[in-house]
Scaffold this motif. Structure first.
Motif, PDB file in Angstrom:
ATOM      1  N   PRO A 141      92.241 128.635  -7.048  1.00  0.00           N
ATOM      2  CA  PRO A 141      92.452 129.729  -7.973  1.00  0.00           C
ATOM      3  C   PRO A 141      91.231 130.346  -8.490  1.00  0.00           C
ATOM      4  CG  PRO A 141      94.032 128.115  -8.830  1.00  0.00           C
ATOM      5  CD  PRO A 141      93.256 127.584  -7.843  1.00  0.00           C
ATOM      6  N   SER A 142      90.050 129.622  -8.509  1.00  0.00           N
ATOM      7  CA  SER A 142      88.676 129.971  -9.068  1.00  0.00           C
ATOM      8  C   SER A 142      87.774 130.287  -8.070  1.00  0.00           C
ATOM      9  CB  SER A 142      88.176 129.100 -10.251  1.00  0.00           C
ATOM     10  OG  SER A 142      89.030 128.831 -11.142  1.00  0.00           O
TER      11      SER A 142
ATOM     12  N   SER B 117      84.894 120.007 -15.036  1.00  0.00           N
ATOM     13  CA  SER B 117      85.377 118.954 -15.960  1.00  0.00           C
ATOM     14  C   SER B 117      84.246 118.775 -17.160  1.00  0.00           C
ATOM     15  CB  SER B 117      85.982 117.626 -15.705  1.00  0.00           C
ATOM     16  OG  SER B 117      87.094 117.814 -14.794  1.00  0.00           O
ATOM     17  N   LYS B 118      84.694 118.212 -18.434  1.00  0.00           N
ATOM     18  CA  LYS B 118      83.615 117.738 -19.292  1.00  0.00           C
ATOM     19  C   LYS B 118      84.219 116.754 -20.148  1.00  0.00           C
ATOM     20  CE  LYS B 118      84.322 121.494 -23.023  1.00  0.00           C
ATOM     21  NZ  LYS B 118      83.625 122.345 -23.789  1.00  0.00           N
TER      22      LYS B 118
ATOM     23  N   GLY C 112      84.470 127.967 -10.368  1.00  0.00           N
ATOM     24  CA  GLY C 112      85.184 127.434 -11.315  1.00  0.00           C
ATOM     25  C   GLY C 112      84.365 126.655 -12.607  1.00  0.00           C
ATOM     26  N   VAL C 113      83.138 127.065 -12.332  1.00  0.00           N
ATOM     27  CA  VAL C 113      81.938 126.578 -13.456  1.00  0.00           C
ATOM     28  C   VAL C 113      81.138 127.711 -13.701  1.00  0.00           C
ATOM     29  CG1 VAL C 113      80.086 125.221 -14.121  1.00  0.00           C
ATOM     30  CG2 VAL C 113      81.967 124.153 -12.666  1.00  0.00           C
ATOM     31  N   VAL C 114      80.823 127.855 -14.917  1.00  0.00           N
ATOM     32  CA  VAL C 114      80.042 129.293 -15.098  1.00  0.00           C
ATOM     33  C   VAL C 114      78.653 129.027 -14.932  1.00  0.00           C
ATOM     34  CG1 VAL C 114      79.278 130.917 -17.080  1.00  0.00           C
ATOM     35  CG2 VAL C 114      81.616 130.333 -17.259  1.00  0.00           C
ATOM     36  N   GLY C 115      78.059 130.045 -14.383  1.00  0.00           N
ATOM     37  CA  GLY C 115      76.502 129.839 -14.160  1.00  0.00           C
ATOM     38  C   GLY C 115      75.956 129.011 -13.016  1.00  0.00           C
ATOM     39  N   THR C 116      74.952 128.501 -12.853  1.00  0.00           N
ATOM     40  CA  THR C 116      74.436 127.834 -11.629  1.00  0.00           C
ATOM     41  C   THR C 116      73.486 126.415 -12.256  1.00  0.00           C
ATOM     42  OG1 THR C 116      72.311 128.968 -11.704  1.00  0.00           O
ATOM     43  CG2 THR C 116      74.292 129.641 -10.410  1.00  0.00           C
TER      44      THR C 116
END
Length: 359
Positions: free
Chosen positions: A318-319, A15-16, A155-159
């Motif tokens: 789903p992700s 989330s953001k 569900g979150v791009v990158g690390t």
């Protein structure tokens, strides 16, 4: 002349949203909410795209955290969560958000209300909406918050750098009991469900009882208007049974369809939050679903696949998956949850002033 209020924009988990210091906002609740809606929605309330505000056109990106030094001795920080209901000019404050929680301690350090240690900094955070306490630990080498790292959150791009969250006393945080209806299974419109609250009120149902596999993609479920209407009808009744009253204008309880795991996890999920299908699963919703898996005779019986000697519960979504660490014991057929641990990440996106339209 528009009013300028300092803010920081964080991504917390999947989330953001905007982070504010409590002292920078009006004490009057109605005026405070008006300012927060203006910050997210802009001057054109009802625009679901939120082009005139800082919201992202999704409930996952239209969130607000209000942070202050804690008013209770058991905690270091108070965190009050506000969910802006996109396109409606309304907010919901009945629930908390575990994803946004991941950004609270970094925000407090960046704002100067918590002094960083090295190599890590920890704090106990009072989740004001529900009253629960969470112990949070962030990486702060050389007294600076470290955002870069190798931790991957599905569900979150990158690390990013890991943020450890250990939830304490979350059982019945909103509804007053782990099983707020008093039953392991209830029946609503011929659909069996487990209503549970271990930090987030969730109604869990078998996808197969709706004629679904439980592995459908998000778009397919979003376009199934008959399914969404039935789930909402169940939600309204379940909300009453869960001691939440009329939930027609609220974002809780969340609704979860489950199926057998297919990625080596404990259970597979599709989460409605409550009217939109989640791209992943919320932090505390995952904690509640994991908790349901260890309850005798719950809706997860014969679906969940886990080892009785393991504290790790991989909740598929789903992700990808979300791992919950439950410190629990079963005594006289009663489940006792001592803490619920998760790993999240956060990143500071921007900081500055948001201009509030006051007329």
């Amino acid at each position: 002349m528009p009013l300028a209020i300092p803010y920081m924009h964080f991504r917390g988990g999947s989330s953001k949203g905007l982070f504010f210091l409590k002292k920078d906002l009006p004490e009057d609740e109605t005026l405070r909410n008006q300012y927060l809606i203006s910050a997210i929605e802009g001057t054109t309330l009802g625009d679901s795209r939120q082009i005139d505000g800082l919201g992202g056109g999704s409930s996952l990106s239209s969130k607000i955290a209000i942070v202050s030094p804690s008013t209770i001795p058991e905690a270091d920080l108070d965190y009050f969560f506000v969910q802006v209901q996109i396109g409606k000019g309304k907010v919901s404050t009945l629930q908390t958000c575990g994803n946004m929680l991941a950004g609270v301690l970094p925000f407090a350090i960046e704002s100067g209300i918590i002094k960083a240690s090295t190599p890590t900094t920890s704090a106990r955070i009072n989740m004001v909406n529900t009253g629960g306490i969470c112990e949070v630990l962030v990486q702060t080498p050389e007294y600076q918050v470290q955002y870069e790292g190798s931790t991957k959150i599905d569900g979150v791009v990158g690390t990013s750098a890991p943020i450890i969250c250990n939830y304490l006393d979350t059982i019945g945080a909103t509804c007053g009991a782990l099983l707020p209806t008093g039953n392991s299974i209830d029946v609503f419109y011929d659909i069996e469900a487990t209503c549970i609250d271990n930090g987030m009120p969730v109604v869990i149902m078998r996808a197969s009882d709706f004629g679904l596999s439980g592995y459908e993609n998000i778009l397919e479920l979003e376009e199934n208007s008959a399914l969404k209407q039935k789930i909402e009808a169940i939600r309204l009744i379940a909300g009453q049974k869960m001691q939440l009253g009329d939930v027609s204008q609220q974002t809780i309880p969340k609704m979860c369809l489950i199926a057998a795991p297919i990625q080596g996890g404990v259970v597979h999920t599709r989460m409605f939050i409550p009217h939109v299908v989640h791209e992943a699963i919320g932090v505390l919703a995952a904690v509640s679903v994991a908790t349901a898996c260890i309850l005798p005779d719950s809706i997860t019986t014969k679906i969940a696949n886990f080892s009785a000697d393991s504290a790790l519960f991989s909740i598929e979504h789903p992700s990808g998956e979300f791992t919950v660490n439950l410190d629990y014991l079963i005594k006289n057929q009663e489940v006792i949850i001592q803490s619920s641990g998760v790993v999240r990440t956060a990143r500071l996106i921007s900081k500055g002033e948001v201009y509030i339209a006051t007329s």
